[in-house]
Design an enzyme around this catalytic site. Structure first.
Site, PDB file in Angstrom:
ATOM      1  N   CYS A 204       0.842  -1.205   0.000  1.00  0.00           N
ATOM      2  CA  CYS A 204       0.000   0.000   0.000  1.00  0.00           C
ATOM      3  C   CYS A 204       0.876   1.253   0.000  1.00  0.00           C
ATOM      4  CB  CYS A 204      -0.890   0.001   1.233  1.00  0.00           C
ATOM      5  SG  CYS A 204      -1.819   1.530   1.423  1.00  0.00           S
TER       6      CYS A 204
ATOM      7  N   CYS B  66      -1.140   5.964   6.983  1.00  0.00           N
ATOM      8  CA  CYS B  66      -2.509   5.582   7.346  1.00  0.00           C
ATOM      9  C   CYS B  66      -2.496   4.700   8.600  1.00  0.00           C
ATOM     10  CB  CYS B  66      -3.134   4.818   6.175  1.00  0.00           C
ATOM     11  SG  CYS B  66      -4.754   4.139   6.519  1.00  0.00           S
TER      12      CYS B  66
ATOM     13  N   CYS C  96      -8.032   1.549  -1.511  1.00  0.00           N
ATOM     14  CA  CYS C  96      -7.567   0.898  -0.286  1.00  0.00           C
ATOM     15  C   CYS C  96      -7.541  -0.594  -0.577  1.00  0.00           C
ATOM     16  CB  CYS C  96      -8.515   1.203   0.872  1.00  0.00           C
ATOM     17  SG  CYS C  96      -8.191   0.180   2.313  1.00  0.00           S
TER      18      CYS C  96
ATOM     19  N   GLN D   5     -20.727  -8.662   9.603  1.00  0.00           N
ATOM     20  CA  GLN D   5     -19.278  -8.879   9.524  1.00  0.00           C
ATOM     21  C   GLN D   5     -18.713  -8.363   8.190  1.00  0.00           C
ATOM     22  OE1 GLN D   5     -17.262  -9.871  11.847  1.00  0.00           O
ATOM     23  NE2 GLN D   5     -18.233 -11.355  13.185  1.00  0.00           N
TER      24      GLN D   5
ATOM     25  N   TYR E 204     -25.770 -12.350  22.845  1.00  0.00           N
ATOM     26  CA  TYR E 204     -25.178 -11.325  21.958  1.00  0.00           C
ATOM     27  C   TYR E 204     -25.410 -11.705  20.483  1.00  0.00           C
ATOM     28  CZ  TYR E 204     -22.402 -10.711  26.293  1.00  0.00           C
ATOM     29  OH  TYR E 204     -21.989 -10.556  27.593  1.00  0.00           O
TER      30      TYR E 204
ATOM     31  N   GLU F  46     -30.190  -9.963  22.446  1.00  0.00           N
ATOM     32  CA  GLU F  46     -29.298  -8.863  22.059  1.00  0.00           C
ATOM     33  C   GLU F  46     -29.839  -7.579  22.691  1.00  0.00           C
ATOM     34  OE1 GLU F  46     -26.784  -6.390  20.889  1.00  0.00           O
ATOM     35  OE2 GLU F  46     -26.382  -8.361  20.007  1.00  0.00           O
TER      36      GLU F  46
ATOM     37  N   CYS G  53     -13.631 -11.712  19.768  1.00  0.00           N
ATOM     38  CA  CYS G  53     -12.796 -10.824  18.945  1.00  0.00           C
ATOM     39  C   CYS G  53     -11.632 -10.268  19.761  1.00  0.00           C
ATOM     40  CB  CYS G  53     -13.642  -9.685  18.373  1.00  0.00           C
ATOM     41  SG  CYS G  53     -14.423  -8.661  19.636  1.00  0.00           S
TER      42      CYS G  53
END
Length: 458
Positions: A78, A84, A165, A289, A318, A339, A414
């Protein structure tokens, strides 16, 4: 008396040896046990470091000369990588990235979870770890009298203007350039963050992976959007696959991208996409996602760990817009999803209808409140699935799991650190962690997702 740092600002460290990476991709070297964080340095490398900042517990350095290079170093493809802040490890080969993520998961399992014998598999990566993001959202501003849209420079709110990008879908690059050119030509005022003036704050676009449907979202400071009809007309003319043009109004002085007010300017309120055989309606504000290829890998692993035979009752804490719930409903007798975000539950119910799935129910509220209520009503989960935010599971939910004692828990995470902490609590409460599978959802970044399989002992 507190111990002073063994280095001070402007000191030079000769032959510094790098042994690790921080969460933002800086190399870590130590002087008498004191950590120095140095950009653009990789484990196994050596070099001369100038200390640029030294606080009591850690410092920051600048690499002046590299005397030994890692065999896993590569030139970042990149052109704006070093300015960035979007990616952190393009200078590490993809093989090196996958190895590092596995090592990181293994280390936190031992250090935080005290789970020394846990089976951590090699990270599941992508064949092509570029152009994977189906959603782009870029801030808009003005620089030297020009309309700019791109990403923020590292540790600043200076926008780097960009035309592509390489981790985004190519279609999203194309869409952003069209929006930018049209708005500039029509004189739409870009947002001035310092003075809270101007009209257009962000451009967001989503491109569905399987269907190719495109949504454009214009996030504005004001409800009034000049030349609204002309913008729509030109977008429709120039973007193939466009199904939806949305205006979102965010009048607050905030770093949060989206506001509470959303209007359809043209087309549908949603676009449609598939993960496996399941169809999803995705609105401007839906959580969906961003890496569809790896999402399927992640959810199929969760389904494998749930090991369903069609007779089970499953609870999905969740649950978001119902992505994992609907995957599980393909094989379970009954799935309950909970949720805290009302809009997400509306989306989940609509997605269940869309797929004609009648064996799934959704309820809005905190998981740690709703699940005990279900338990009191006699709903007993055979399998419980959690996919919490980065902070991990709420303590009350963990206590609920330990009271409810489902035979299996599938934990999608995550954040490996909070995963390790929560696995320790579940282990102490009578569960055994059989295995942890890291999945690379965000190549070129330090992020790694994990799926863990736990069973109730005895």
């Amino acid at each position: 008396m507190s111990k002073r740092a063994p280095v001070k600002k402007n000191d030079f460290i000769e032959e510094a040896t790098f042994e690790d990476l921080t969460h933002d991709g800086n190399g870590v070297t130590k002087v008498e046990g004191y950590p120095l964080f140095v950009p653009d340095a990789l484990p196994e490398e050596k070099g001369t470091v100038k200390v640029v900042k030294a606080s009591k517990g850690y410092g920051f350095g600048k690499l002046m000369e590299r005397t030994k290079e890692s065999p896993k170093r590569q030139d970042p493809p990149c052109p704006i990588y070093h300015e960035c802040g979007g990616c952190q490890i393009q200078h590490l080969t993809y093989e090196g990235q996958l190895e590092f993520k596995e090592k990181h998961v293994r280390e936190v399992m031992t250090r935080i979870g005290k789970l020394d014998n846990i089976k951590v598999h090699p990270t599941l990566g992508m064949e092509e770890p570029w152009r994977y993001r189906n959603k782009a959202q870029v801030p808009v501003g003005e620089k030297d009298g020009r309309f700019v849209a791109g990403f923020y420079q590292k540790r600043s709110h200076e926008i780097i203007d960009m035309d592509k990008c390489i981790v985004q879908f190519e279609k999203n690059d194309e869409v952003i350039q069209h929006v930018k050119a049209i708005c500039e030509r029509l004189g739409i005022q870009p947002y001035d963050e310092a003075n809270h003036r101007g009209t257009l704050r962000h451009i967001m676009t989503r491109t569905a992976y399987e269907t190719g449907e495109v949504m454009v979202v214009l996030v504005t400071r004001t409800a009034k959007l000049p030349h609204k009809e002309k913008i729509v007309e030109e977008l429709v003319k120039s973007i193939d696959g466009l199904k939806s043009v949305i205006q979102n109004v965010n009048s607050k002085k905030t770093n949060v991208i989206m506001g509470d007010e959303t209007h359809v300017l043209w087309g549908q309120e949603v676009i449609y996409d598939y993960i496996g055989n399941i169809k999803f309606a995705i609105s401007a504000r839906s959580f969906y996602q961003v890496n569809p290829e790896q999402t399927r890998v992640l959810y199929e692993k969760a389904l494998e760990y749930a090991d369903l035979n069609g007779e089970e009752t499953v609870i999905d804490a969740y649950c978001g817009i119902g992505t994992i719930s609907l995957f599980l409903a393909q094989k379970a007798k009954k799935v309950y999803g909970v949720e805290i975000v009302p809009q997400a539950i509306d989306d989940a119910k609509n997605n269940a209808k869309l797929n004609e799935m009648n064996n799934v129910e959704f309820e809005v509220g905190p998981a740690e409140v709703v699940i005990p209520n279900w338990y009191e009503q006699g709903i007993q989960a055979d399998v419980l699935v959690v996919d919490p935010p980065r902070k991990g599971c709420d303590e009350a939910l963990l206590n609920t799991i330990l009271s409810m004692r489902p035979k299996k828990v599938v934990y999608v995470s995550c954040n490996p650190s909070t995963l390790a902490r929560d696995l320790r609590i579940l282990e102490d409460g009578g569960y055994e962690t059989l295995e942890v599978q890291p999945v690379d959802m965000f190549p070129q970044t330090m992020h790694v997702e994990c799926v863990s399989q736990l069973i109730l002992k005895g």
